[in-house]
Design an enzyme around this catalytic site. Structure first.
Site, PDB file in Angstrom:
ATOM      1  N   CYS A   1       0.748 -16.616   7.820  1.00 42.10           N
ATOM      2  CA  CYS A   1       1.820 -16.619   8.833  1.00 42.10           C
ATOM      3  C   CYS A   1       2.871 -17.650   8.437  1.00 42.10           C
ATOM      4  O   CYS A   1       2.543 -18.719   7.962  1.00 42.10           O
ATOM      5  CB  CYS A   1       1.263 -17.021  10.199  1.00 42.10           C
ATOM      6  SG  CYS A   1       0.190 -15.791  10.932  1.00 42.10           S
TER       7      CYS A   1
ATOM      8  N   GLU B   1       3.505   9.651  -6.831  1.00 44.08           N
ATOM      9  CA  GLU B   1       2.867   8.345  -6.680  1.00 44.08           C
ATOM     10  C   GLU B   1       2.258   7.944  -8.020  1.00 44.08           C
ATOM     11  O   GLU B   1       1.706   8.769  -8.732  1.00 44.08           O
ATOM     12  CB  GLU B   1       1.800   8.456  -5.574  1.00 44.08           C
ATOM     13  CG  GLU B   1       0.712   7.421  -5.566  1.00 44.08           C
ATOM     14  CD  GLU B   1       1.209   6.007  -5.293  1.00 44.08           C
ATOM     15  OE1 GLU B   1       2.053   5.811  -4.393  1.00 44.08           O
ATOM     16  OE2 GLU B   1       0.738   5.095  -6.004  1.00 44.08           O
TER      17      GLU B   1
ATOM     18  N   CYS C   1      10.295  -2.008   2.653  1.00 46.10           N
ATOM     19  CA  CYS C   1       9.612  -3.226   3.132  1.00 46.10           C
ATOM     20  C   CYS C   1      10.353  -4.467   2.647  1.00 46.10           C
ATOM     21  O   CYS C   1       9.874  -5.579   2.810  1.00 46.10           O
ATOM     22  CB  CYS C   1       8.161  -3.233   2.687  1.00 46.10           C
ATOM     23  SG  CYS C   1       7.953  -3.064   0.920  1.00 46.10           S
TER      24      CYS C   1
HETATM   25  N1  SAH Z   1       4.504   5.983   1.514  1.00 43.96           N
HETATM   26  C1  SAH Z   1       3.188   5.406   1.410  1.00 43.96           C
HETATM   27  C2  SAH Z   1       3.082   4.290   0.358  1.00 43.96           C
HETATM   28  C3  SAH Z   1       4.159   3.265   0.358  1.00 43.96           C
HETATM   29  S1  SAH Z   1       3.811   1.816  -0.602  1.00 43.96           S
HETATM   30  C4  SAH Z   1       2.715   4.905   2.742  1.00 43.96           C
HETATM   31  O1  SAH Z   1       3.510   4.708   3.653  1.00 43.96           O
HETATM   32  O2  SAH Z   1       1.521   4.735   2.906  1.00 43.96           O
HETATM   33  C5  SAH Z   1       4.567   2.116  -2.118  1.00 43.96           C
HETATM   34  C6  SAH Z   1       3.761   3.011  -3.018  1.00 43.96           C
HETATM   35  O3  SAH Z   1       4.499   3.170  -4.217  1.00 43.96           O
HETATM   36  C7  SAH Z   1       2.397   2.477  -3.431  1.00 43.96           C
HETATM   37  O4  SAH Z   1       1.422   3.457  -3.153  1.00 43.96           O
HETATM   38  C8  SAH Z   1       2.525   2.248  -4.943  1.00 43.96           C
HETATM   39  O5  SAH Z   1       1.340   2.514  -5.650  1.00 43.96           O
HETATM   40  C9  SAH Z   1       3.595   3.237  -5.312  1.00 43.96           C
HETATM   41  N2  SAH Z   1       4.408   2.953  -6.507  1.00 43.96           N
HETATM   42  C10 SAH Z   1       4.751   1.750  -7.022  1.00 43.96           C
HETATM   43  N3  SAH Z   1       5.592   1.899  -8.056  1.00 43.96           N
HETATM   44  C11 SAH Z   1       5.802   3.242  -8.213  1.00 43.96           C
HETATM   45  C12 SAH Z   1       6.598   4.029  -9.102  1.00 43.96           C
HETATM   46  N4  SAH Z   1       7.338   3.458 -10.036  1.00 43.96           N
HETATM   47  N5  SAH Z   1       6.571   5.355  -8.943  1.00 43.96           N
HETATM   48  C13 SAH Z   1       5.832   5.945  -7.983  1.00 43.96           C
HETATM   49  N6  SAH Z   1       5.062   5.253  -7.119  1.00 43.96           N
HETATM   50  C14 SAH Z   1       5.040   3.912  -7.220  1.00 43.96           C
END
Ligand code: SAH
Length: 478
Positions: free
Chosen positions: A80, A348, A433
């Site tokens: 936190c 992904e 995020c």
């Molecule tokens: N939309 C999903 C995940 C979001 S987090 C949800 O809401 O649950 C971001 C995701 O991007 C992660 O799963 C990570 O593994 C993936 N990621 C990271 N770099 C990436 C890339 N270059 N191409 C595709 N996916 C990627």
């Protein structure tokens, strides 16, 4: 003015990292744990030309926004950053943070952003919201095995089994694991020497299903007397999965590649509900997800439902659309979209997540999704270049109606953005995020003919400085 001097100042602002900001003698100081409105005594710890860092020594006059923290480790723990700020002020800070980044880094006009930005979506109860926690295990000065959280910016463990942000059940599980380790003389991993066995305890809790997963990450092949651990944990109400994950590398990465279930199932299931985006009440439509220890799954399920419902509303689907969901993880957003689109394509990077996404589609009887493993910035351009002249279903994929992106903190890769611009979907929904990289990427998309139509921040991480945002962009053909 020099290092170790005491200065008195009033906190006027807060940095994106959550430190209080005050001025003294023309210099700007950053002071951790100080809150806007506090009058404080601070000790200078670092001086640069125009700014410095100081330590909060005494609160001379407390800010009206200051509250008693829930957790006695609120200041020392790295988890936190702003627990001593009242929740309403936290929300205002996050709204300002997103707004500020869009203006400073995105190049948007203040008036434009103020017109576009909807009020931040806060939490009803900003504690005990996390469905996942990874507790490091170590040894304290007395040689006792402890677990808790890392202190801010260090790897010193603060022994605490009762985190205010975590699920209530964590405490009982952690106590049982510690007792098991003591009874069976099982050692804790030592980061410095690379010796010792138990590195982390991962706990996941399905807020809707009430299912619990415990995974011990170990620096070895086998957990000694695993039956003793299982005996202690399996009687906890809701226990569904107990596993060990092997990580024998000297690394900060928590999980290794190999997981073995030692009791119960390899996954837990949880359900997310669609919400009305006016009052955020739950609707009947829902999607269930199987989650393994390695899966990425949003940590705050209540706020995730609000975030995904907004993303879906922004996409404005009618059932006829072709949609790409880039950075799709275990297909969480993809499946939310699929019920309202003709076809959804997910991309992904983690192969295991894509396996989960496919399984999750089947689990929910959804058949209009296709998932690709790979980097968004490679899969998308390769597909587009190969198929852009196609006349069949691939043509729809090259010219989708909507592209949804939900990248990690570093944002989208340039090549990914460039291909999105070539594909020219009518709408882009950007879930982010990190509002700094969001702003940077929106600037690129705007230069390529898009206009920002809606922006909304959603607080997924109360008591911390982090904030999610969702943005709708529309092609305006400039
Ligand atoms: N939309 C999903 C995940 C979001 S987090 C949800 O809401 O649950 C971001 C995701 O991007 C992660 O799963 C990570 O593994 C993936 N990621 C990271 N770099 C990436 C890339 N270059 N191409 C595709 N996916 C990627």
């Amino acid at each position: 003015m020099q290092k170790n001097d005491f200065i008195e100042l009033v906190i006027e602002d807060i940095s994106t990292e959550g430190a209080g900001i005050g001025k003294y003698d023309g210099m700007t100081f950053f002071i951790k744990d100080a809150i806007i409105g506090d009058r404080i005594l601070a000790k200078i710890i670092k001086l640069k030309k125009t700014y410095g860092y100081a330590r909060l020594m005494e609160i001379k006059e407390a800010s009206p926004y200051r509250v008693e923290p829930r957790c006695i480790y609120a200041r020392s723990c790295g988890g936190c950053q702003i627990q001593e700020m009242d929740y309403q002020s936290q929300l205002e800070f996050k709204q300002r943070k997103v707004r500020g980044n869009l203006i400073r880094l995105g190049g948007f006009k203040e008036s434009e952003i103020d017109q576009l930005m909807e009020p931040i979506v806060g939490m009803d109860y900003p504690f005990a919201y996390r469905n996942k926690a990874q507790f490091p295990v170590g040894v304290n000065a007395k040689g006792e095995i402890v677990t808790g959280f890392y202190a801010g910016r260090t790897h010193t463990i603060i022994a605490n089994t009762n985190c205010a942000l975590g699920a209530a059940v964590n405490e009982k599980i952690l106590q049982n694991v510690l007792t098991y380790m003591k009874e069976t003389n099982t050692s804790a991993y030592d980061e410095k020497t690379g010796k010792g066995l138990v590195r982390h305890i991962l706990i996941r809790y399905g807020f809707d299903s009430k299912e619990i997963m415990v995974c011990l990450i170990i620096n070895g092949r086998k957990l000694p007397s695993a039956d003793v651990l299982v005996g202690k944990l399996c009687t906890i109400n809701g226990m569904k999965s107990i596993s060990i994950n092997r990580n024998q590398e000297k690394t900060n990465v928590i999980l290794g590649n190999e997981t073995t279930t030692i009791w119960g199932e390899p996954t837990i299931t949880d359900t997310l509900y669609l919400r009305n985006t006016e009052d955020f009440s739950r609707l009947e439509e829902h999607t269930s997800y199987q989650i393994s220890p390695q899966s990425f799954y949003q940590v705050n399920p209540v706020q995730t439902e609000k975030l995904y419902s907004l993303a879906l509303a922004y996409a404005g689907l009618t059932g006829k659309e072709t949609v790409w969901d880039l950075y799709c993880g275990i297909g969480t957003i993809s499946l939310f979209l699929a019920r309202h689109a003709k076809q959804v394509y997910g991309v992904e990077i983690i192969p295991q997540a894509i396996e989960d996404a496919r399984k999750n589609a089947r689990l929910n009887h959804i058949s209009n999704t296709v998932f690709f493993v790979g980097k968004a910035e490679e899969v998308l351009p390769a597909f587009y270049e190969k198929e852009k002249t196609a006349s069949d279903v691939n043509a729809d994929m090259c010219h989708p109606d909507v592209i949804v992106v939900d990248p990690p903190r570093k944002g989208c890769d340039e090549k990914c953005l460039a291909t999105m611009l070539k594909m020219q979907p009518e709408k882009i929904v950007y879930v982010s995020c990190d509002s700094a990289t969001l702003a940077r990427d929106l600037k690129v998309l705007c230069a390529g003919g898009y206009e920002v139509k809606r922006v909304r921040a959603v607080d997924q991480f109360g008591m911390t400085v982090h904030v999610e945002s969702v943005v709708l962009m529309q092609y305006c053909g400039k």
